[in-house]
Design an enzyme around this catalytic site. Structure first.
Site, PDB file in Angstrom:
ATOM      1  CE  LYS A 223      -4.493  -1.610   1.255  1.00 56.12           C
ATOM      2  NZ  LYS A 223      -5.557  -1.739   2.246  1.00 56.12           N
ATOM      3  NE  ARG A 257      -8.236  -7.593  -0.216  1.00 54.86           N
ATOM      4  CZ  ARG A 257      -7.662  -6.789  -1.114  1.00 54.86           C
ATOM      5  NH1 ARG A 257      -6.627  -6.059  -0.773  1.00 54.86           N
ATOM      6  NH2 ARG A 257      -8.130  -6.716  -2.340  1.00 54.86           N
TER       7      ARG A 257
END
Ligand code: 8Y7
Length: 278
Positions: A223, A257
């Protein structure tokens, strides 16, 4: 603590559950349309399952900041053939990453058992009804705003308290709509309407969310907050992603995840072995 997703039950405490990401979107920032066609999406999912992913999360709409929504028809066209084929062949539980009740419903009919709802912050009795009727697992993720607006001006007085309050309020709303608490996993939504400092605070203070007695899912893989913290481009964020996964495992998260399943399984299992022998 138990997480029930139709025919699948996860009993905690246990080793961390790794959820592998399969994007069928042509514009996802991390995979860039490589898995556009059904064959390669299915192959990719089977590889992640073989690497140790116990859940495969299949998405047909990009949620990167500022991305345009896609129609339900287009989303269905992308994800349903993949789920249908995986339901027959894949040992992992299948999760549908969607904001649309109609897509969630079709995916559950095609063999998915979990609805990953990044837009759990909106009022959606229709979505909750779909989840309740199927007795599906439900990932209730925190987001401030919508994917279109979320990074414009994120603001919190106390991000930990506000996300905590959101979880409590949503668990109440979900149970009122027939979704049992045992179907629900909670997710602080790293990167969804948060500045760097908010993401760091949420991960630092992750343990606080264990009071809800629900499994905690964390999505940190590759991210942009890693890029903001360290100055690394997307393709070079694996080591920091693994550090965040290990941190999460040792600080009360039950599910992570990720894009890089084999690497995450190895890192997390080692950390767990050390932690068990403290
Ligand atoms: C998350 C997610 C994404 C997350 C859950 C990305 C779909 C952006 N992030 N779902 N989805 N949690 N539950 O970088 O953190 O993978 S998309």
């Amino acid at each position: 603590m138990r997480w029930i997703a139709r025919d699948v039950t996860f009993e905690f405490p246990r080793s961390m559950v790794v959820m592998g990401i399969v994007n069928t979107t042509p514009n996802s920032f991390a995979d860039g349309g490589r898995f556009l066609d059904t064959d390669s999406a299915v192959d990719h999912a089977l590889r992640l399952a073989a690497e140790g992913a116990e859940i495969i999360d299949i998405g047909g709409e990009s949620t990167r900041p500022g991305s345009e929504p896609v129609s339900a028809e287009e989303e269905l066209r992308r994800v349903i053939p993949v789920i249908e084929r995986l339901a027959k062949r894949c040992g992992a539980a299948l999760s549908i990453d969607t904001q649309k009740p109609a897509v969630a419903k079709a995916a559950l009919n095609a063999g998915a058992s979990i609805v990953n709802d990044i837009a759990a912050n909106r009022e959606s009795p229709e979505m909750w009804q779909v989840v309740a009727e199927a007795k599906a697992g439900y990932v209730c993720m925190h987001m401030q705003g919508t994917p279109q607006t979320m990074q414009a001006e994120p603001h919190y007085d106390d991000v930990l308290r506000e996300v905590d309050g959101f979880f409590a309020e949503r668990l109440g709303a979900l149970t009122e709509h027939g979704v049992s608490a045992e179907q629900v996993a909670l997710d602080p939504g790293i990167g969804f309407g948060k500045r760097l400092k908010h993401n760091i605070k949420l991960l630092s203070g992750l343990k606080r969310f264990n009071v809800a007695e629900r499994p905690l899912l964390v999505g940190v893989s590759r991210k942009s907050f890693i890029g903001k913290q360290l100055g690394t481009p997307t393709s070079e964020r694996l080591p920091a992603s693994l550090a965040c996964a290990v941190w999460s495992a040792l600080n009360g998260a039950q599910i992570v995840r990720v894009h890089d399943v084999a690497e995450t399984v190895q890192a997390v299992r080692m950390a767990e072995a050390l932690s068990d022998n403290r």
